[in-house]
Design an enzyme around this catalytic site. Sequence first.
Site, PDB file in Angstrom:
ATOM      1  N   ASP A  82      -1.998  -2.891   9.203  1.00  0.00           N
ATOM      2  CA  ASP A  82      -0.881  -2.155   9.917  1.00  0.00           C
ATOM      3  C   ASP A  82      -2.860  -1.952  10.980  1.00  0.00           C
ATOM      4  O   ASP A  82      -2.635  -0.303  10.187  1.00  0.00           O
ATOM      5  CB  ASP A  82       0.162  -1.030   9.735  1.00  0.00           C
ATOM      6  CG  ASP A  82       0.877  -0.451  10.525  1.00  0.00           C
ATOM      7  OD1 ASP A  82       0.500  -0.879  12.028  1.00  0.00           O
ATOM      8  OD2 ASP A  82       1.711   0.153  10.667  1.00  0.00           O
ATOM      9  N   ASN A 214       8.566  -2.325  14.029  1.00  0.00           N
ATOM     10  CA  ASN A 214       7.421  -1.547  12.906  1.00  0.00           C
ATOM     11  C   ASN A 214       8.502  -0.751  12.369  1.00  0.00           C
ATOM     12  O   ASN A 214       8.658  -0.245  12.605  1.00  0.00           O
ATOM     13  CB  ASN A 214       5.790  -1.420  13.137  1.00  0.00           C
ATOM     14  CG  ASN A 214       5.330  -2.279  13.241  1.00  0.00           C
ATOM     15  OD1 ASN A 214       5.404  -3.610  13.142  1.00  0.00           O
ATOM     16  ND2 ASN A 214       4.356  -1.882  13.679  1.00  0.00           N
ATOM     17  N   ALA A 216       8.382   2.293   8.970  1.00  0.00           N
ATOM     18  CA  ALA A 216       7.508   2.280   7.709  1.00  0.00           C
ATOM     19  C   ALA A 216       8.221   3.973   7.594  1.00  0.00           C
ATOM     20  O   ALA A 216       8.295   3.703   6.129  1.00  0.00           O
ATOM     21  CB  ALA A 216       6.621   3.253   8.419  1.00  0.00           C
ATOM     22  N   THR A 217       8.534   4.607   8.406  1.00  0.00           N
ATOM     23  CA  THR A 217       8.954   6.230   7.701  1.00  0.00           C
ATOM     24  C   THR A 217      10.472   5.887   7.456  1.00  0.00           C
ATOM     25  O   THR A 217      10.928   6.659   6.204  1.00  0.00           O
ATOM     26  CB  THR A 217       9.294   6.999   8.391  1.00  0.00           C
ATOM     27  OG1 THR A 217       8.133   7.176   9.314  1.00  0.00           O
ATOM     28  CG2 THR A 217       9.573   8.238   8.239  1.00  0.00           C
TER      29      THR A 217
HETATM   30  P1  13P Z   1       7.563   4.769  11.996  1.00  0.00           P
HETATM   31  O1  13P Z   1       6.909   5.376  10.787  1.00  0.00           O
HETATM   32  O2  13P Z   1       7.778   5.529  12.476  1.00  0.00           O
HETATM   33  O3  13P Z   1       9.100   4.125  11.315  1.00  0.00           O
HETATM   34  O4  13P Z   1       6.569   3.624  12.370  1.00  0.00           O
HETATM   35  C1  13P Z   1       6.222   2.679  11.823  1.00  0.00           C
HETATM   36  C2  13P Z   1       4.812   1.880  12.443  1.00  0.00           C
HETATM   37  O5  13P Z   1       5.070   1.732  13.930  1.00  0.00           O
HETATM   38  C3  13P Z   1       3.669   1.458  11.665  1.00  0.00           C
HETATM   39  O6  13P Z   1       2.300   0.596  12.798  1.00  0.00           O
END
Ligand code: 13P
Length: 251
Positions: A82, A214, A216-217
């Site tokens: 990523d 995507n 992550a957070t």
């Molecule tokens: P978020 O942390 O806002 O979910 O974004 C994740 C992302 O786009 C990783 O490339």
Amino acid sequence: MPLVTTKQMLLDAQKGNYAVGAFNVENMEMVMAVMEAAEELKSPVIMQTTPSTVKYAGLDFFLANVKAAAERASVPVAMHLDHGSSFELAMQAYRTGYTSIMIDGSHGSFEENIAVSKAVADACTPSGIPVEADDNPYTDPDQAVEFVKRTGITSLAVAIGTAHGVYKGEPKLDLDRLSEIREVVDIPLVLHGTSGVPDETVTECVNRGICKVNYATDLRIAFTKGVSEVFSENPDVIDPKKYNACGKERV
Ligand code: 13P
């Protein structure tokens, strides 16, 4: 099954009008959690790591975790870099065995972004490893067409108003821009910064052509909450399996 690439996964999603979830994993328990959820939903899944995650433990460490999960799984799993921050890091991930690469040259000029994205695509795509790139902050439909054509990338991250991290208030997405891009760009489109975007908005983005979302957070928050819960109930816990299992459950 062995790891697969994101190529067919995303083309299938584009054809079938759905999106594949791509989840940033930062430890073994997150890998296990994502894998369990994908199995439960009988869904293909992408796991991914950012340069800062890779810096923490190494590409090989994360790849080994995801590979082990994939080998036990009955659904297709891909391992994606990523926001690859340089040609060198993209090549390291490619050589280590990542099955999908993102190069993010969006901090440079349009021409610099094209040059680095093309270099990565030229190196990876002949052997079947797909390349995602980001033409942010330029995602103007005409420029997106030019960007895709000149780079040879296989999927495009679009800038329509999402951001990474925690949103203050509800994000306002430019859905019409997304539709305009979809009309003129024929490769799978990727939505970054999906944590915190309401599910119905994500669904609308998928209806308008997003094939990869995507997150992550949301995973970070969930994992940390789970671990904190254990410590607030019992500050004397010393077995990492106990608090990590709770983090995993929340993810
Ligand atoms: P978020 O942390 O806002 O979910 O974004 C994740 C992302 O786009 C990783 O490339």
